[in-house]
Design a protein around this motif. Sequence first.
Motif, PDB file in Angstrom:
ATOM      1  N   VAL A 165       0.840  -1.210   0.000  1.00  0.00           N
ATOM      2  CA  VAL A 165       0.000   0.000   0.000  1.00  0.00           C
ATOM      3  C   VAL A 165       0.866   1.247   0.000  1.00  0.00           C
ATOM      4  N   GLU A 166       1.919   1.252   0.807  1.00  0.00           N
ATOM      5  CA  GLU A 166       2.788   2.424   0.869  1.00  0.00           C
ATOM      6  C   GLU A 166       3.554   2.618  -0.437  1.00  0.00           C
ATOM      7  N   LEU A 167       4.059   1.531  -1.003  1.00  0.00           N
ATOM      8  CA  LEU A 167       4.889   1.650  -2.207  1.00  0.00           C
ATOM      9  C   LEU A 167       4.083   2.008  -3.446  1.00  0.00           C
ATOM     10  N   THR A 168       2.862   1.479  -3.536  1.00  0.00           N
ATOM     11  CA  THR A 168       2.075   1.670  -4.756  1.00  0.00           C
ATOM     12  C   THR A 168       1.050   2.793  -4.626  1.00  0.00           C
ATOM     13  N   GLY A 169       0.700   3.155  -3.375  1.00  0.00           N
ATOM     14  CA  GLY A 169      -0.339   4.153  -3.189  1.00  0.00           C
ATOM     15  C   GLY A 169      -1.718   3.636  -3.522  1.00  0.00           C
ATOM     16  N   ARG A 170      -1.826   2.322  -3.654  1.00  0.00           N
ATOM     17  CA  ARG A 170      -3.105   1.704  -3.990  1.00  0.00           C
ATOM     18  C   ARG A 170      -3.391   0.584  -3.004  1.00  0.00           C
ATOM     19  N   PRO A 171      -4.653   0.134  -2.926  1.00  0.00           N
ATOM     20  CA  PRO A 171      -4.957  -1.000  -2.048  1.00  0.00           C
ATOM     21  C   PRO A 171      -4.157  -2.233  -2.450  1.00  0.00           C
ATOM     22  N   PHE A 172      -3.909  -3.088  -1.481  1.00  0.00           N
ATOM     23  CA  PHE A 172      -3.149  -4.309  -1.723  1.00  0.00           C
ATOM     24  C   PHE A 172      -3.785  -5.137  -2.832  1.00  0.00           C
ATOM     25  N   ALA A 173      -5.111  -5.220  -2.816  1.00  0.00           N
ATOM     26  CA  ALA A 173      -5.814  -6.029  -3.815  1.00  0.00           C
ATOM     27  C   ALA A 173      -5.641  -5.489  -5.225  1.00  0.00           C
ATOM     28  N   ALA A 174      -5.295  -4.200  -5.346  1.00  0.00           N
ATOM     29  CA  ALA A 174      -5.119  -3.622  -6.680  1.00  0.00           C
ATOM     30  C   ALA A 174      -3.949  -4.245  -7.419  1.00  0.00           C
ATOM     31  N   SER A 175      -3.028  -4.872  -6.660  1.00  0.00           N
ATOM     32  CA  SER A 175      -1.899  -5.533  -7.308  1.00  0.00           C
ATOM     33  C   SER A 175      -2.256  -6.926  -7.792  1.00  0.00           C
ATOM     34  N   ALA A 176      -3.438  -7.389  -7.407  1.00  0.00           N
ATOM     35  CA  ALA A 176      -3.878  -8.719  -7.846  1.00  0.00           C
ATOM     36  C   ALA A 176      -4.309  -8.659  -9.312  1.00  0.00           C
ATOM     37  N   PRO A 177      -4.210  -9.761 -10.013  1.00  0.00           N
ATOM     38  CA  PRO A 177      -4.613  -9.774 -11.420  1.00  0.00           C
ATOM     39  C   PRO A 177      -6.122  -9.697 -11.558  1.00  0.00           C
ATOM     40  N   THR A 178      -6.566  -9.174 -12.677  1.00  0.00           N
ATOM     41  CA  THR A 178      -7.989  -9.218 -12.999  1.00  0.00           C
ATOM     42  C   THR A 178      -8.379 -10.651 -13.302  1.00  0.00           C
ATOM     43  N   ILE A 179      -9.505 -11.074 -12.771  1.00  0.00           N
ATOM     44  CA  ILE A 179      -9.951 -12.449 -13.021  1.00  0.00           C
ATOM     45  C   ILE A 179     -10.401 -12.556 -14.470  1.00  0.00           C
ATOM     46  N   GLY A 180      -9.657 -13.332 -15.231  1.00  0.00           N
ATOM     47  CA  GLY A 180      -9.985 -13.553 -16.629  1.00  0.00           C
ATOM     48  C   GLY A 180      -9.890 -15.039 -16.943  1.00  0.00           C
ATOM     49  N   ASP A 181      -9.363 -15.369 -18.095  1.00  0.00           N
ATOM     50  CA  ASP A 181      -9.197 -16.780 -18.431  1.00  0.00           C
ATOM     51  C   ASP A 181      -8.075 -17.362 -17.573  1.00  0.00           C
ATOM     52  N   PRO A 182      -8.325 -18.484 -16.893  1.00  0.00           N
ATOM     53  CA  PRO A 182      -7.286 -19.060 -16.039  1.00  0.00           C
ATOM     54  C   PRO A 182      -6.142 -19.650 -16.860  1.00  0.00           C
ATOM     55  N   ARG A 183      -4.957 -19.645 -16.292  1.00  0.00           N
ATOM     56  CA  ARG A 183      -3.796 -20.233 -16.969  1.00  0.00           C
ATOM     57  C   ARG A 183      -4.084 -21.679 -17.362  1.00  0.00           C
ATOM     58  N   TRP A 184      -3.538 -22.059 -18.483  1.00  0.00           N
ATOM     59  CA  TRP A 184      -3.669 -23.410 -19.024  1.00  0.00           C
ATOM     60  C   TRP A 184      -5.135 -23.793 -19.285  1.00  0.00           C
ATOM     61  N   ASP A 185      -6.022 -22.784 -19.288  1.00  0.00           N
ATOM     62  CA  ASP A 185      -7.455 -23.044 -19.497  1.00  0.00           C
ATOM     63  C   ASP A 185      -7.993 -24.011 -18.426  1.00  0.00           C
ATOM     64  N   THR A 186      -7.527 -23.820 -17.214  1.00  0.00           N
ATOM     65  CA  THR A 186      -7.873 -24.714 -16.111  1.00  0.00           C
ATOM     66  C   THR A 186      -9.374 -24.695 -15.813  1.00  0.00           C
ATOM     67  N   VAL A 187      -9.924 -25.871 -15.577  1.00  0.00           N
ATOM     68  CA  VAL A 187     -11.302 -26.015 -15.112  1.00  0.00           C
ATOM     69  C   VAL A 187     -11.282 -25.869 -13.585  1.00  0.00           C
ATOM     70  N   ILE A 188     -12.077 -24.968 -13.045  1.00  0.00           N
ATOM     71  CA  ILE A 188     -12.058 -24.715 -11.602  1.00  0.00           C
ATOM     72  C   ILE A 188     -13.377 -25.179 -10.987  1.00  0.00           C
ATOM     73  N   ILE A 189     -13.264 -26.119 -10.065  1.00  0.00           N
ATOM     74  CA  ILE A 189     -14.420 -26.678  -9.377  1.00  0.00           C
ATOM     75  C   ILE A 189     -14.344 -26.295  -7.901  1.00  0.00           C
ATOM     76  N   GLY A 190     -15.437 -25.772  -7.366  1.00  0.00           N
ATOM     77  CA  GLY A 190     -15.496 -25.403  -5.967  1.00  0.00           C
ATOM     78  C   GLY A 190     -16.348 -26.371  -5.177  1.00  0.00           C
ATOM     79  N   LEU A 191     -15.941 -26.635  -3.951  1.00  0.00           N
ATOM     80  CA  LEU A 191     -16.681 -27.543  -3.074  1.00  0.00           C
ATOM     81  C   LEU A 191     -17.024 -26.793  -1.800  1.00  0.00           C
ATOM     82  N   ASP A 192     -18.300 -26.860  -1.395  1.00  0.00           N
ATOM     83  CA  ASP A 192     -18.731 -26.178  -0.176  1.00  0.00           C
ATOM     84  C   ASP A 192     -19.900 -26.943   0.430  1.00  0.00           C
ATOM     85  N   TRP A 193     -20.205 -26.605   1.679  1.00  0.00           N
ATOM     86  CA  TRP A 193     -21.318 -27.203   2.414  1.00  0.00           C
ATOM     87  C   TRP A 193     -22.187 -26.084   2.970  1.00  0.00           C
ATOM     88  N   GLU A 194     -23.411 -26.429   3.326  1.00  0.00           N
ATOM     89  CA  GLU A 194     -24.255 -25.505   4.074  1.00  0.00           C
ATOM     90  C   GLU A 194     -23.540 -25.163   5.376  1.00  0.00           C
TER      91      GLU A 194
END
Length: 304
Positions: A165-194
């Motif tokens: 934050v100090e070095l960039t003057g922006r929020p920490f998350a601003a250095s994160a990549p924009t969510i786009g096409d995943p590398r290697w065209d990876t299929v992403i499956i999420g698992l969750d419970w109630e």
Amino acid sequence: MRPVAVVGPTGTGKSALALDLAERLGGEIVNADAMQLYRGMDIGTAKLPVTERRGIAHHQLDVLDVTQTATVGRYQSAATADVEAILARGAVPVIVGGSMLYVQSLLDDWAFPATDPEVRARWEARLAAVGVAALHQELASVDAEAAASILPTDGRRIVRALEVVELTGRPFAASAPTIGDPRWDTVIIGLDWETARLDERLRCRTDAMFDDGLVDEVGSLRDRGLREGVTASRALGYAQVLEALAAGGGDAAIAEAMERTFVGTRRYVRRQRSWFRRDHRIRWLDGSDAGNVAAALDIVRHVS
């Protein structure tokens, strides 16, 4: 075949689903759980024993001593090499884990902001002066989103976020990549419970870890330098047991460590759920559904 990633909160059954997928797809496992990188940290991380891995190759397990510092950058480089080597062998990489930054660094080819030793040293001195809880509050005042995604006990990551934050003057998350096409065209499956059912699972999981010898495991790792480890010593369960042992290791202290481990894990699950639910690429499955393997295979085949 493109890689498959199995992500989601702690305690949802990701490892079992990943094994089933690897077995059916001709795959190899790439771990994305930061604490399973450590040798000897087995019970408290729910690391699958070798005898339960069905002969399937596993990567990024047991690659660090507890005195070494785990970093997202090191993981990104090593895991990327593993994924590409598996693909070159004609096998399917099955990436599994719930460490949020580790997953995103791998799937989105995160380019990390530079570091400045002087700025880092100043924030580390501030951490030593005011303590981790107070520094976490300072982070929340300048970057609430970063504070929400970082455990209030994780001084190293709090310092890093404040440095960025100090070095960039922006929020920490601003250095994160924009969510786009995943590398290697990876299929992403999420698992969750109630939520209520997952809380029950987390309670049982915590009780089982202590019954299976977590206290003895932590005691053994303490003799190998766990207390001096920058990241390993802060792992859920390990940090709480270290404190209990420092207080004498009596029954009351251990019981309190067990309760604090459960509460901390439940809190961490809320952060994981919030983080992963923002990712529109994830195809979610209900962890309580007995047909998860077939459903996951259908997802893989459909997007392939």
